[in-house]
Write a protein that holds these residues in place. Structure first.
Motif, mmCIF file in Angstrom:
data_model
loop_
_atom_site.group_PDB
_atom_site.id
_atom_site.type_symbol
_atom_site.label_atom_id
_atom_site.label_comp_id
_atom_site.label_asym_id
_atom_site.label_seq_id
_atom_site.Cartn_x
_atom_site.Cartn_y
_atom_site.Cartn_z
ATOM 1 N N ILE A 23 -2.450 -1.294 4.499
ATOM 2 C CA ILE A 23 -3.832 -1.415 4.032
ATOM 3 C C ILE A 23 -3.956 -2.487 2.947
ATOM 4 O O ILE A 23 -5.030 -3.047 2.725
ATOM 5 C CB ILE A 23 -4.331 -0.047 3.509
ATOM 6 N N ILE A 24 -2.844 -2.808 2.270
ATOM 7 C CA ILE A 24 -2.883 -3.829 1.213
ATOM 8 C C ILE A 24 -3.180 -5.213 1.784
ATOM 9 O O ILE A 24 -3.543 -6.134 1.037
ATOM 10 C CB ILE A 24 -1.565 -3.867 0.406
ATOM 11 N N TYR A 25 -3.023 -5.388 3.094
ATOM 12 C CA TYR A 25 -3.270 -6.689 3.710
ATOM 13 C C TYR A 25 -4.724 -6.863 4.163
ATOM 14 O O TYR A 25 -5.101 -7.935 4.629
ATOM 15 C CB TYR A 25 -2.332 -6.898 4.905
ATOM 16 N N VAL A 82 2.420 9.972 -2.326
ATOM 17 C CA VAL A 82 3.760 9.360 -2.367
ATOM 18 C C VAL A 82 3.702 7.867 -2.033
ATOM 19 O O VAL A 82 4.706 7.274 -1.665
ATOM 20 C CB VAL A 82 4.716 10.078 -1.396
ATOM 21 N N SER A 83 2.533 7.261 -2.159
ATOM 22 C CA SER A 83 2.394 5.851 -1.805
ATOM 23 C C SER A 83 2.990 4.945 -2.881
ATOM 24 O O SER A 83 3.151 5.340 -4.038
ATOM 25 C CB SER A 83 0.915 5.489 -1.615
ATOM 26 N N ARG A 84 3.282 3.730 -2.491
ATOM 27 C CA ARG A 84 3.785 2.738 -3.433
ATOM 28 C C ARG A 84 2.701 2.393 -4.455
ATOM 29 O O ARG A 84 1.508 2.544 -4.198
ATOM 30 C CB ARG A 84 4.213 1.459 -2.707
ATOM 31 N N LYS A 121 -1.622 2.018 -4.220
ATOM 32 C CA LYS A 121 -2.563 2.716 -5.096
ATOM 33 C C LYS A 121 -3.439 1.708 -5.844
ATOM 34 O O LYS A 121 -4.652 1.889 -5.964
ATOM 35 C CB LYS A 121 -1.798 3.587 -6.094
ATOM 36 N N GLU A 122 -2.806 0.646 -6.339
ATOM 37 C CA GLU A 122 -3.540 -0.330 -7.139
ATOM 38 C C GLU A 122 -4.664 -0.990 -6.353
ATOM 39 O O GLU A 122 -5.794 -1.119 -6.841
ATOM 40 C CB GLU A 122 -2.568 -1.401 -7.649
ATOM 41 N N VAL A 123 -4.369 -1.395 -5.100
ATOM 42 C CA VAL A 123 -5.385 -2.099 -4.325
ATOM 43 C C VAL A 123 -6.530 -1.161 -3.936
ATOM 44 O O VAL A 123 -7.689 -1.577 -3.878
ATOM 45 C CB VAL A 123 -4.757 -2.759 -3.081
ATOM 46 N N ASP A 183 -8.086 13.651 2.151
ATOM 47 C CA ASP A 183 -7.091 12.840 2.852
ATOM 48 C C ASP A 183 -6.585 11.712 1.965
ATOM 49 O O ASP A 183 -5.392 11.390 1.970
ATOM 50 C CB ASP A 183 -7.688 12.250 4.140
ATOM 51 N N LEU A 184 -7.481 11.121 1.203
ATOM 52 C CA LEU A 184 -7.092 10.025 0.325
ATOM 53 C C LEU A 184 -6.147 10.519 -0.773
ATOM 54 O O LEU A 184 -5.163 9.858 -1.109
ATOM 55 C CB LEU A 184 -8.340 9.382 -0.290
#
Length: 336
Positions: free
Chosen positions: A242-244, A268-270, A274-276, A261-262
């Motif tokens: 999703i970051i792309y 456990v996401s990178r 999370k930042e994007v 869901d979010l």
């Protein structure tokens, strides 16, 4: 120099990794299966003292095998044999080649991977779809994608289906196809019965084609095998990708995603994921979401994976509807 015959192959590998140091060993571990890592970890943990001469013998054996493999990939078995015989003598050359064929088999069609895709296309485009599928499944994904894109529409779909459903091919069939293609390209090759193909293979190939080709293949393939197409789509875009997406697309996705869901998906996401996502929310929504995640407590990994997959499903649905764009190779994905 006399080899260290008393040690097993795994024990030699353990000694080699210890000798090469932690950084190299860690890099090697990243390319191994979980079972292989466990086996090597056990051997490393149980290696007793190895004297300097034994360690040097193992290092020399590894070097010989690595050089022999490089010679084979450069010019084939006979070329490797000639070089090794000149350097080490006939007996030692044969010993090295015998160990190499047992432990480090040469992947089929390595000569094709060095050829120009348009040249390969000219040789295989009139072959049976199963033959084309076999050859493409052994090529690098980018090279196979270029060739697949150039086939006619009907053949594209059939070849994609056969790659995805391929379970394995006998060494005899591989040898026959290799021999024919080898004679046409006038290059050396060797035989390997390693299983190839499968869903992962066709996913990597489709990632290398342009978006219109991908959509056409999947649409036609869904008529014959919709379950297979669902499996391919699941693997072509994972949650971390999703970051792309561009900011507008991420904001469009967020409007449709369930908050629960979010929360689970980000558990456990990178950090970059999370930042994007937080960056594309309102400040209040981001703060609320982070607070809710802190108080969520332990969750099952299966629930996290299911939530991520539901979000991926939304992304694929929005892409199919033309509401967002997932960046692909090829000119039709230029955003204006």
């Amino acid at each position: 120099m006399q080899r260290q015959q008393s040690l097993s192959g795994r024990q030699k590998a353990a000694v080699l990794l210890i000798s090469l140091g932690q950084d190299v060993a860690a890099s090697v571990f990243q390319r191994l299966s979980q079972e292989e890592i466990e086996q090597l970890t056990f051997e490393i943990a149980n290696v007793s003292k190895v004297n300097f001469e034994a360690r040097e013998n193992i290092m020399e054996e590894f070097r010989d095998l690595a050089l022999a493999r490089d010679y084979i990939q450069t010019g084939g078995i006979e070329y490797a044999r000639d070089v090794l015989e000149k350097a080490l003598g006939t007996k030692q050359a044969e010993e090295i080649l015998q160990r190499l064929t047992q432990a480090l088999q040469v992947r089929p069609f390595h000569f094709v991977r060095k050829a120009d895709p348009t040249q390969v296309l000219g040789f295989i485009q009139d072959e049976h779809p199963q033959t084309v599928a076999l050859i493409l499944s052994y090529l690098e994904p980018e090279q196979a994608g270029l060739i697949l894109s150039s086939l006619n529409v009907e053949l594209q779909t059939e070849v994609a289906r056969r790659i995805a459903t391929m379970k394995g091919t006998s060494p005899e069939v591989i040898a026959e196809v290799e021999e024919i293609l080898e004679s046409r390209l006038s290059m050396m090759a060797s035989i390997d019965s390693t299983q190839t193909g499968g869903v992962d293979a066709i996913v990597q190939i489709l990632i290398g084609v342009d978006r219109s080709t991908e959509k056409r293949i999947l649409e036609q393939l869904s008529v014959k095998d919709p379950d297979l197409v669902d499996e391919i789509k699941k693997r072509m875009f994972v949650f971390e990708d999703i970051i792309y997406l561009d900011n507008r697309s991420i904001q469009r996705v967020l409007r449709q995603v369930d908050t629960r869901d979010l929360q689970l998906a980000l558990k456990v996401s990178r950090d970059d994921v999370k930042e994007v996502l937080f960056r594309n929310m309102s400040k209040r929504m981001a703060e609320t979401l982070q607070e809710d995640m802190e108080y969520m407590g332990p969750v099952r990994l299966r629930d996290v994976e299911d939530a991520q997959q539901r979000i991926v499903g939304i992304i694929r649905h929005l892409e199919d509807a033309g509401e967002i764009v997932i960046g692909r190779s090829g000119g039709d994905d230029v955003i204006v």
